[in-house]
Design an enzyme around this catalytic site. Structure first.
Site, PDB file in Angstrom:
ATOM      1  N   ASN A  89      42.039  39.389  49.985  1.00  0.00           N
ATOM      2  CA  ASN A  89      43.219  38.977  49.298  1.00  0.00           C
ATOM      3  C   ASN A  89      44.244  39.827  49.843  1.00  0.00           C
ATOM      4  O   ASN A  89      44.167  40.815  50.380  1.00  0.00           O
ATOM      5  CB  ASN A  89      43.491  39.200  47.836  1.00  0.00           C
ATOM      6  CG  ASN A  89      42.406  38.539  46.920  1.00  0.00           C
ATOM      7  OD1 ASN A  89      42.032  37.352  47.448  1.00  0.00           O
ATOM      8  ND2 ASN A  89      41.857  39.387  46.022  1.00  0.00           N
TER       9      ASN A  89
ATOM     10  N   VAL B 268      44.937  46.482  45.563  1.00  0.00           N
ATOM     11  CA  VAL B 268      44.725  47.799  46.047  1.00  0.00           C
ATOM     12  C   VAL B 268      44.901  47.819  47.507  1.00  0.00           C
ATOM     13  O   VAL B 268      44.600  46.828  48.198  1.00  0.00           O
ATOM     14  CB  VAL B 268      43.078  48.063  46.099  1.00  0.00           C
ATOM     15  CG1 VAL B 268      43.184  49.561  46.550  1.00  0.00           C
ATOM     16  CG2 VAL B 268      42.805  48.207  44.611  1.00  0.00           C
TER      17      VAL B 268
ATOM     18  N   HIS C 152      39.992  45.287  52.052  1.00  0.00           N
ATOM     19  CA  HIS C 152      38.551  45.042  51.450  1.00  0.00           C
ATOM     20  C   HIS C 152      38.306  43.667  51.633  1.00  0.00           C
ATOM     21  O   HIS C 152      39.002  42.679  51.309  1.00  0.00           O
ATOM     22  CB  HIS C 152      38.544  45.764  50.059  1.00  0.00           C
ATOM     23  CG  HIS C 152      39.588  45.184  49.233  1.00  0.00           C
ATOM     24  ND1 HIS C 152      40.889  45.945  49.093  1.00  0.00           N
ATOM     25  CD2 HIS C 152      39.840  44.356  48.026  1.00  0.00           C
ATOM     26  CE1 HIS C 152      41.571  45.385  48.330  1.00  0.00           C
ATOM     27  NE2 HIS C 152      40.784  44.352  47.691  1.00  0.00           N
ATOM     28  N   ILE C 153      36.851  43.448  51.779  1.00  0.00           N
ATOM     29  CA  ILE C 153      36.391  42.111  51.816  1.00  0.00           C
ATOM     30  C   ILE C 153      35.398  42.106  50.315  1.00  0.00           C
ATOM     31  O   ILE C 153      34.607  42.948  50.072  1.00  0.00           O
ATOM     32  CB  ILE C 153      35.279  41.967  52.746  1.00  0.00           C
ATOM     33  CG1 ILE C 153      36.002  41.836  54.114  1.00  0.00           C
ATOM     34  CG2 ILE C 153      34.630  40.533  52.505  1.00  0.00           C
ATOM     35  CD1 ILE C 153      35.151  41.941  55.468  1.00  0.00           C
TER      36      ILE C 153
HETATM   37  P1  AMP Z   1      42.085  42.819  45.375  1.00  0.00           P
HETATM   38  O1  AMP Z   1      42.859  42.507  43.879  1.00  0.00           O
HETATM   39  O2  AMP Z   1      41.739  41.997  46.207  1.00  0.00           O
HETATM   40  O3  AMP Z   1      43.008  44.005  45.599  1.00  0.00           O
HETATM   41  O4  AMP Z   1      40.786  43.512  44.865  1.00  0.00           O
HETATM   42  C1  AMP Z   1      40.665  44.789  44.178  1.00  0.00           C
HETATM   43  C2  AMP Z   1      39.495  45.185  43.511  1.00  0.00           C
HETATM   44  O5  AMP Z   1      39.149  46.307  43.324  1.00  0.00           O
HETATM   45  C3  AMP Z   1      39.560  44.419  42.011  1.00  0.00           C
HETATM   46  O6  AMP Z   1      38.492  43.248  42.121  1.00  0.00           O
HETATM   47  C4  AMP Z   1      39.088  45.483  41.225  1.00  0.00           C
HETATM   48  O7  AMP Z   1      38.260  45.030  40.117  1.00  0.00           O
HETATM   49  C5  AMP Z   1      38.611  46.462  42.021  1.00  0.00           C
HETATM   50  N1  AMP Z   1      38.560  47.868  41.661  1.00  0.00           N
HETATM   51  C6  AMP Z   1      39.598  48.746  41.391  1.00  0.00           C
HETATM   52  N2  AMP Z   1      39.229  49.720  41.050  1.00  0.00           N
HETATM   53  C7  AMP Z   1      37.973  49.967  41.158  1.00  0.00           C
HETATM   54  C8  AMP Z   1      36.909  50.931  41.024  1.00  0.00           C
HETATM   55  N3  AMP Z   1      37.496  52.038  40.737  1.00  0.00           N
HETATM   56  N4  AMP Z   1      35.529  50.720  41.435  1.00  0.00           N
HETATM   57  C9  AMP Z   1      35.436  49.702  41.992  1.00  0.00           C
HETATM   58  N5  AMP Z   1      36.129  48.674  42.167  1.00  0.00           N
HETATM   59  C10 AMP Z   1      37.564  48.699  41.659  1.00  0.00           C
END
Ligand code: AMP
Length: 115
Positions: free
Chosen positions: A88, A97, A101-102
């Site tokens: 994303n 975030v 990340h993949i």
């Molecule tokens: P995105 O929306 O593509 O930025 O994905 C961010 C992802 O990070 C989401 O799927 C969240 O559920 C995940 N996420 C946020 N905080 C954590 C955490 N502490 N540990 C694992 N995954 C997380």
């Protein structure tokens, strides 16, 4: 460059995560809000805020992340049935975030188009 995202804290072991893979370049851990039976995030240890900020200098790193994701899919036993890799990027991409990340999603059939 923001090195204080939640993912940087996971890399530095300041907050816990269910880590499934690690090497010198990347870390992979289970998503805290899984959207599929297998939902793993593969992230570089070096901060890139998102794929939209990647440059040609990041080509090896991006390739490394993809190969790591593929290997993790095999280790998790979802390779034969298939899986989805998703990145994303930005607001419209649904990125929340700011650390590249993949998403590795599997363990169920995926739908297309995504929401
Ligand atoms: P995105 O929306 O593509 O930025 O994905 C961010 C992802 O990070 C989401 O799927 C969240 O559920 C995940 N996420 C946020 N905080 C954590 C955490 N502490 N540990 C694992 N995954 C997380």
């Amino acid at each position: 460059m923001n090195e204080n995202t939640i993912f940087d804290k996971i890399i530095r072991r300041e907050i816990p995560a269910d880590i499934v893979f690690e090497d010198d370049i990347c870390l992979a851990f289970r998503d805290i809000q899984p959207q599929a039976p297998i939902h793993i995030l593969v992230i570089p240890k070096r901060v890139i805020a998102g794929v939209q900020y990647a440059t040609h200098d990041d080509m090896d790193l991006l390739g490394h992340l993809l190969i790591a994701a593929k290997q993790i899919a095999e280790e998790q036993g979802i390779s034969a049935d298939g899986y989805r890799l998703a990145i994303n990027a930005g607001d419209h991409g649904g990125q929340t975030v700011e650390h590249l990340h993949i998403h590795l999603l599997g363990g169920r059939p995926m739908q297309w188009p995504p929401g």
